[in-house]
Motif scaffolding. Structure first.
Motif, mmCIF file in Angstrom:
data_model
loop_
_atom_site.group_PDB
_atom_site.id
_atom_site.type_symbol
_atom_site.label_atom_id
_atom_site.label_comp_id
_atom_site.label_asym_id
_atom_site.label_seq_id
_atom_site.Cartn_x
_atom_site.Cartn_y
_atom_site.Cartn_z
ATOM 1 N N LYS A 95 -13.214 17.364 3.370
ATOM 2 C CA LYS A 95 -12.628 17.037 2.077
ATOM 3 C C LYS A 95 -11.273 16.385 2.298
ATOM 4 O O LYS A 95 -10.744 16.365 3.416
ATOM 5 C CB LYS A 95 -12.479 18.301 1.229
ATOM 6 C CG LYS A 95 -11.587 19.358 1.864
ATOM 7 C CD LYS A 95 -11.542 20.623 1.035
ATOM 8 C CE LYS A 95 -10.602 21.650 1.656
ATOM 9 N NZ LYS A 95 -10.496 22.847 0.833
ATOM 10 N N LYS A 96 -10.715 15.898 1.215
ATOM 11 C CA LYS A 96 -9.422 15.221 1.255
ATOM 12 C C LYS A 96 -8.335 16.171 1.777
ATOM 13 O O LYS A 96 -8.321 17.354 1.441
ATOM 14 C CB LYS A 96 -9.087 14.740 -0.152
ATOM 15 C CG LYS A 96 -7.843 13.922 -0.258
ATOM 16 C CD LYS A 96 -7.651 13.459 -1.695
ATOM 17 C CE LYS A 96 -6.326 12.723 -1.816
ATOM 18 N NZ LYS A 96 -6.075 12.299 -3.200
ATOM 19 N N PHE A 120 -19.926 20.231 1.727
ATOM 20 C CA PHE A 120 -18.865 19.495 2.412
ATOM 21 C C PHE A 120 -17.488 20.084 2.107
ATOM 22 O O PHE A 120 -16.645 20.199 3.001
ATOM 23 C CB PHE A 120 -18.930 18.003 2.051
ATOM 24 C CG PHE A 120 -20.191 17.352 2.533
ATOM 25 C CD1 PHE A 120 -20.409 17.158 3.888
ATOM 26 C CD2 PHE A 120 -21.176 16.963 1.644
ATOM 27 C CE1 PHE A 120 -21.577 16.567 4.350
ATOM 28 C CE2 PHE A 120 -22.343 16.377 2.092
ATOM 29 C CZ PHE A 120 -22.549 16.183 3.453
ATOM 30 N N GLN A 121 -17.263 20.460 0.865
ATOM 31 C CA GLN A 121 -15.994 21.132 0.508
ATOM 32 C C GLN A 121 -15.875 22.462 1.242
ATOM 33 O O GLN A 121 -14.816 22.824 1.738
ATOM 34 C CB GLN A 121 -15.937 21.381 -1.001
ATOM 35 C CG GLN A 121 -15.722 20.150 -1.835
ATOM 36 C CD GLN A 121 -14.271 19.775 -1.904
ATOM 37 O OE1 GLN A 121 -13.870 18.746 -1.374
ATOM 38 N NE2 GLN A 121 -13.466 20.580 -2.550
ATOM 39 N N TRP A 122 -16.971 23.187 1.296
ATOM 40 C CA TRP A 122 -17.014 24.530 1.874
ATOM 41 C C TRP A 122 -16.649 24.532 3.353
ATOM 42 O O TRP A 122 -15.979 25.431 3.827
ATOM 43 C CB TRP A 122 -18.413 25.090 1.649
ATOM 44 C CG TRP A 122 -18.638 26.505 2.014
ATOM 45 C CD1 TRP A 122 -18.216 27.624 1.342
ATOM 46 C CD2 TRP A 122 -19.399 26.979 3.134
ATOM 47 N NE1 TRP A 122 -18.658 28.756 1.972
ATOM 48 C CE2 TRP A 122 -19.391 28.384 3.074
ATOM 49 C CE3 TRP A 122 -20.086 26.350 4.161
ATOM 50 C CZ2 TRP A 122 -20.047 29.178 4.017
ATOM 51 C CZ3 TRP A 122 -20.740 27.129 5.095
ATOM 52 C CH2 TRP A 122 -20.710 28.536 5.026
ATOM 53 N N VAL A 144 -19.078 25.799 -4.407
ATOM 54 C CA VAL A 144 -18.579 24.449 -4.128
ATOM 55 C C VAL A 144 -19.621 23.736 -3.267
ATOM 56 O O VAL A 144 -20.511 24.369 -2.709
ATOM 57 C CB VAL A 144 -17.218 24.476 -3.390
ATOM 58 C CG1 VAL A 144 -16.127 25.082 -4.265
ATOM 59 C CG2 VAL A 144 -17.312 25.218 -2.069
ATOM 60 N N SER A 145 -19.474 22.408 -3.146
ATOM 61 C CA SER A 145 -20.420 21.656 -2.327
ATOM 62 C C SER A 145 -20.289 22.075 -0.864
ATOM 63 O O SER A 145 -19.243 22.583 -0.436
ATOM 64 C CB SER A 145 -20.164 20.151 -2.447
ATOM 65 O OG SER A 145 -18.998 19.790 -1.724
ATOM 66 N N SER A 188 -8.673 21.193 5.017
ATOM 67 C CA SER A 188 -9.472 20.039 5.443
ATOM 68 C C SER A 188 -9.611 20.039 6.965
ATOM 69 O O SER A 188 -8.647 20.307 7.683
ATOM 70 C CB SER A 188 -8.794 18.738 4.996
ATOM 71 O OG SER A 188 -9.471 17.620 5.532
#
Length: 201
Positions: free
Chosen positions: A42-43, A36-38, A33-34, A178
């Motif tokens: 994220k949302k 930022f997601q990692w 995953v990206s 998140s």
């Protein structure tokens, strides 16, 4: 104006430094995953009214306990945010960079986004979240250990450990991993304590 420019540069430098080790870890271990997601940028996924309801309660408790700690235990001599004691317009803008970027975002990425998620995945939620909270608390007592007594150090450790644990709980148990809720709560708590100091000092 110099104070503001210095704070902007310091804020982004600390953000880069606190993100560097997580970024290197991600590059060598887990690029499914990206980044930022990692790390949890994220949302928010989950019952938002429950997340923000608990967030408001946690914020109120954190601010109340934090102010009591400042007034009765640590005093103001060791606090990083005393540099904003004069409430000029430039100091207010600099304080927002300090509150939301330099401390809140940088620390949430390192402790809840990186360390907490890795420890929780390895040891389970309770042990992993307690471990990241203990690390978060330990780094916060470094600045006062040479000039404070054992009760002050213990008070700061317990308080910041509780903060770290609650932030991890909200992120992982309520917000789908998140770190946005803890970033907002952390930043708002920093603003509240700094505004208090502007009028207390």
């Amino acid at each position: 104006m110099i104070v503001l420019l210095n704070e902007i540069m310091t804020s982004f430098l600390q953000l880069i430094l606190f993100s560097l080790f997580p970024l290197i870890w991600w590059l060598f271990t887990d690029k499914k995953v990206s980044f930022f997601q990692w790390i949890g940028l994220k949302k928010v996924v989950g019952d938002r009214s429950k997340i923000w309801g608990m967030g408001v309660i946690v914020f109120a408790v954190l601010v109340a306990l934090g102010l009591l700690l400042i007034i009765f235990v640590t005093g103001t001599k060791n606090l990083a945010n005393t540099q904003f004691a004069k409430a000029t317009p430039a100091a207010m803008i600099a304080m927002l960079f300090y509150a939301f970027i330099q401390t809140a975002l940088a620390e949430e990425i390192l402790f809840r986004g990186f360390l907490g998620k890795r420890l929780i995945s390895y040891f389970g939620f309770l042990v992993g979240n307690l471990a990241q909270a203990a690390c978060f608390a330990t780094i916060h007592v470094f600045g006062i250990v040479s000039s404070s007594g054992i009760f002050t150090i213990l008070g700061v450790f317990i308080f910041t450990g509780l903060v770290g644990y609650l932030m991890g709980y909200i992120n992982e148990q309520l917000a789908g991993g998140s770190i946005l809720p803890s970033w907002i709560i952390h930043g708002c708590s920093n603003v509240a304590s700094t505004v208090f100091l502007m009028f207390y000092l």
